[in-house]
Each structure stands twice: as C-alpha cells, then as structure tokens.
Write an enzyme that holds these catalytic residues in place. Structure first.
Site, PDB file in Angstrom:
ATOM      1  N   SER A  49      30.117  57.316  31.123  1.00  0.00           N
ATOM      2  CA  SER A  49      29.360  56.261  30.977  1.00  0.00           C
ATOM      3  C   SER A  49      27.679  56.733  30.980  1.00  0.00           C
ATOM      4  O   SER A  49      26.610  56.062  30.748  1.00  0.00           O
ATOM      5  CB  SER A  49      29.164  55.243  32.053  1.00  0.00           C
ATOM      6  OG  SER A  49      29.306  55.822  33.247  1.00  0.00           O
ATOM      7  N   ASP A 331      22.601  50.481  38.977  1.00  0.00           N
ATOM      8  CA  ASP A 331      23.436  49.689  39.854  1.00  0.00           C
ATOM      9  C   ASP A 331      24.232  50.789  40.757  1.00  0.00           C
ATOM     10  O   ASP A 331      23.523  51.797  41.292  1.00  0.00           O
ATOM     11  CB  ASP A 331      24.549  49.351  38.462  1.00  0.00           C
ATOM     12  CG  ASP A 331      25.092  50.397  37.634  1.00  0.00           C
ATOM     13  OD1 ASP A 331      25.184  51.612  38.123  1.00  0.00           O
ATOM     14  OD2 ASP A 331      25.712  50.216  36.581  1.00  0.00           O
ATOM     15  N   HIS A 334      25.164  54.202  38.245  1.00  0.00           N
ATOM     16  CA  HIS A 334      24.314  54.676  37.287  1.00  0.00           C
ATOM     17  C   HIS A 334      22.678  55.090  37.508  1.00  0.00           C
ATOM     18  O   HIS A 334      22.258  54.044  38.038  1.00  0.00           O
ATOM     19  CB  HIS A 334      24.450  54.112  35.817  1.00  0.00           C
ATOM     20  CG  HIS A 334      25.823  54.105  35.498  1.00  0.00           C
ATOM     21  ND1 HIS A 334      26.555  52.900  35.936  1.00  0.00           N
ATOM     22  CD2 HIS A 334      26.964  54.936  34.925  1.00  0.00           C
ATOM     23  CE1 HIS A 334      27.670  53.033  35.374  1.00  0.00           C
ATOM     24  NE2 HIS A 334      28.004  54.076  34.964  1.00  0.00           N
TER      25      HIS A 334
END
Length: 368
Positions: A49, A331, A334
């Site tokens: 991600s 978040d 990340h």
C-alpha cells in the site's frame, strides 16, 4: 548514364530480426525523451500500500481507499493511493525525471509495458498468506506473474524472449515488500502457520521466500533492482495504540527488534544475489541516523479519523486535520504526503548506484 538500383534480398527470418532490433532501439531512444536517459530507461515497481496507486480498485478486497478523504491533496482526488496526496511511487518517479506517475498494471497499455508500470497492491506480502484477511490482493508472487505477462507481451512485440529480456535488463526496479508479513501476519498472529515462530525463525522464513521471488525477477530480466528494507514498524499508530511502548522512544521496540532481524538477513541476501552474472541488487532504506522531519511536529497520531478494527483506514467522508504538512501519519498505517516526500528523497539518493547511464549491452544471462 543509367543508374543501377541494387536490391538486397534477405531471408524472411533475418529481415524480421533486423526489424525487431530496430524497433527495440527505437523504443529505448524514444523513452529517453520521456525519462532522462541519464537516470533510467524504464522503471517498474513492486510493493504494497505504500506504492499502490490504483491496482486494488479492481480487486475484491477491503484494502482499497478510492474514497475521500484519501487523495484530498492529489489533483485527481481519490485514486486508490493510501495517503492524502502523492505516494512513494509518485515521488520516486518525479525524482527520476519521469513526466507522469507510473500507471497501475491493472490498466496498463503496451506503451506502459515498455516504459514501466506499478504492480503495487495494498495488503500484499512476501508470503502468500499475508494480507489474505483483506480478500483479494496481489501478493508478490502474483505481482511477479504480472511482470512475466509483460515479458511475454514484449517478446511478442520485439520478436523474441531474448530481446524482451535485453530491454528489461536496462530497466530500473524498485521492490518494497515485507510490511504486511509483519503488520498483517506475524505481529498480530493472524495465521496459525506463524504462531509458533520466534522472530529469528519468522525472518528466516520470510527471507527464504523473498530469495525465491527476487531470483524469479532476475530470471525474467531484472538486473538493476533496489530492494527497500523495512522501516520502524513499531512506531506506527496501529502498533503504539495496541502494544506497550518504550518510555524512551514511544515505540513498540519488540516489533522494531523483529524488523531489525529481517533487515539484517535481507542485507545478506542482497550480497548473495549480486554473485549472479550481471546482477546489480541494492539494499536501500529511508531510515537515517539523523532523520530530518522538516515542518512535521506531530509524529504519534494519525491526521484523519480512523476506523476501528484491523484496517485502520480513514473513516469514509470524514474531515482530516487541516495542518496535514505537520503530521507524519495520515491514518493508522500510512504516512502523509509530507512525510513521504522526505523519505522518498532519502530512497532516491540511496538508489544512486543504479542510476548511471546504461545501454542495451547490460550483461544478460537467460537462466530460465
């Protein structure tokens, strides 16, 4: 005076190979106009991600963020990037002189397949089981299969697998895997297969599989490969909110210690891989002895309101903090664009040994 026209008739097979050779060199020449040839001829990215720029949008998975407030600072809005703006893949491409972000493999064209694509998939890991609780994600094994599909397509375009591999041997690769093997597997003990390993045993398990993956990439043309070590995963909000932290560092040092073991083994693996003919594998890391956080002052909590449970994503439609440039984390997992821009510059500098001018004569041994 008569002029004589000489017509050279060559066998079809020779003419075909000449045409493919000219096409290959035309592609490399043309790409130099898109990307500064002093840095890269073409660029491919594998990862999770931290680099995914939309591949997961096409998958049946909960690990997707194609909604606000993700992308609040990205010109195109929510695109599937797991942050508020540009991600690591975007910044590396910019630093390399590439005009546009690398396209996600999921919607790549033939031109993209020549110049480079982003295989990254949120939730992906070195081990196939890592990230399975999210649903359908492209593991590193599946990302390598996608890369092999490109090898096959280029062989069709250039006329032979050898020319396909020759082209790819001049490309630069960035590989960043392992985060989800720890955060989405070993540390939370999601799967029974990892509950009985101590940190050294699990690191050995992950590195053994990583070795197979990187050798597979080498067999399919990858020669100039930057492999990113893992960061201090024990310092992310998801970890510090769940496990006891050190009063000195504010991080979960047991998690950081486990990651350090992995990184140590990865460095040894890179040295071994460089014994292969023509191999130029490079260990890179954004971790420095004297980190500079610029204007970032908030490092312990996320900028957005996060959901409960294992995802730790921003709540859809929620309003994030307004001073995003001052936050390290977007978040629970990340970084913000501000933090990513700093770490990407460190990675780019570390990749310098791979960013020298090259030609289509990079040593190539087809070991398939």
């Amino acid at each position: 005076m008569f002029r004589h026209t000489i017509i050279i008739i060559m066998p079809h097979s020779i003419m075909r190979n000449v045409c493919y050779f000219l096409l290959l060199n035309f592609v490399i020449f043309q790409f130099g106009g898109v990307v500064d040839a002093s840095q890269v001829h073409c660029f491919f990215i594998f990862g999770d991600s931290l680099v995914d720029n939309g591949n997961n949008n096409y998958l049946n998975t909960t690990a997707k963020v194609n909604y606000s407030p993700y992308g609040i600072d990205f010109p195109a809005g929510p695109t599937g990037r797991f942050t508020n703006g540009r991600n690591t893949a975007d910044f590396l491409a910019e630093l390399l002189g590439i005009d546009e972000p690398l396209p996600p493999y999921a919607n790549a064209t033939d031109w993209d397949r020549i110049n480079g694509v982003n295989f990254g998939s949120g939730g992906a890991g070195i081990l196939d089981e890592s990230g399975q609780h999210f649903g359908d994600v492209w593991t590193m094994s599946e990302q390598l299969s996608n890369h092999e599909a490109i090898v096959t397509r280029l062989a069709e375009m250039f006329g032979s697998r050898k020319l396909s591999l020759q082209h790819l041997s001049n490309c630069t690769y960035y590989v960043a895997m392992g985060n989800n093997d720890y955060l989405g597997n070993y540390l939370p003990k999601y799967y029974a297969s990892t509950t009985n390993y101590n940190p050294k045993q699990f690191a050995s398990l992950a590195i053994a599989q990583y070795s197979k993956h990187l050798l597979r990439l080498y067999k399919n043309g990858g020669r100039k490969v930057a492999v990113n070590g893992l960061g201090k995963l024990g310092c992310i909000p998801q970890q510090t909110a769940k496990y006891p932290v050190s009063p000195l560092t504010g991080c979960v040092e047991t998690s950081n210690a486990a990651v350090d073991i992995f990184n140590g083994k990865l460095k040894k693996l890179i040295k071994t891989l460089n014994l292969l003919p023509g191999a130029r594998f490079l260990y890179v890391s954004e971790i420095t002895d004297n980190p500079s956080y610029g204007n970032i002052t908030v490092v312990g909590k996320p900028c957005c309101e996060v959901s409960e449970g294992v995802l730790g994503h921003c709540v859809e439609g929620s309003t994030p903090c307004s001073n995003r440039d001052e936050y390290y984390f977007w978040d629970s997992f990340h970084p913000t664009e501000a933090a990513i821009s700093l770490s990407a510059k460190v990675l780019y500098d570390a990749m310098a040994p791979l960013l020298q001018t090259t030609t289509a004569t990079t040593p190539l041994v087809d070991v398939s």
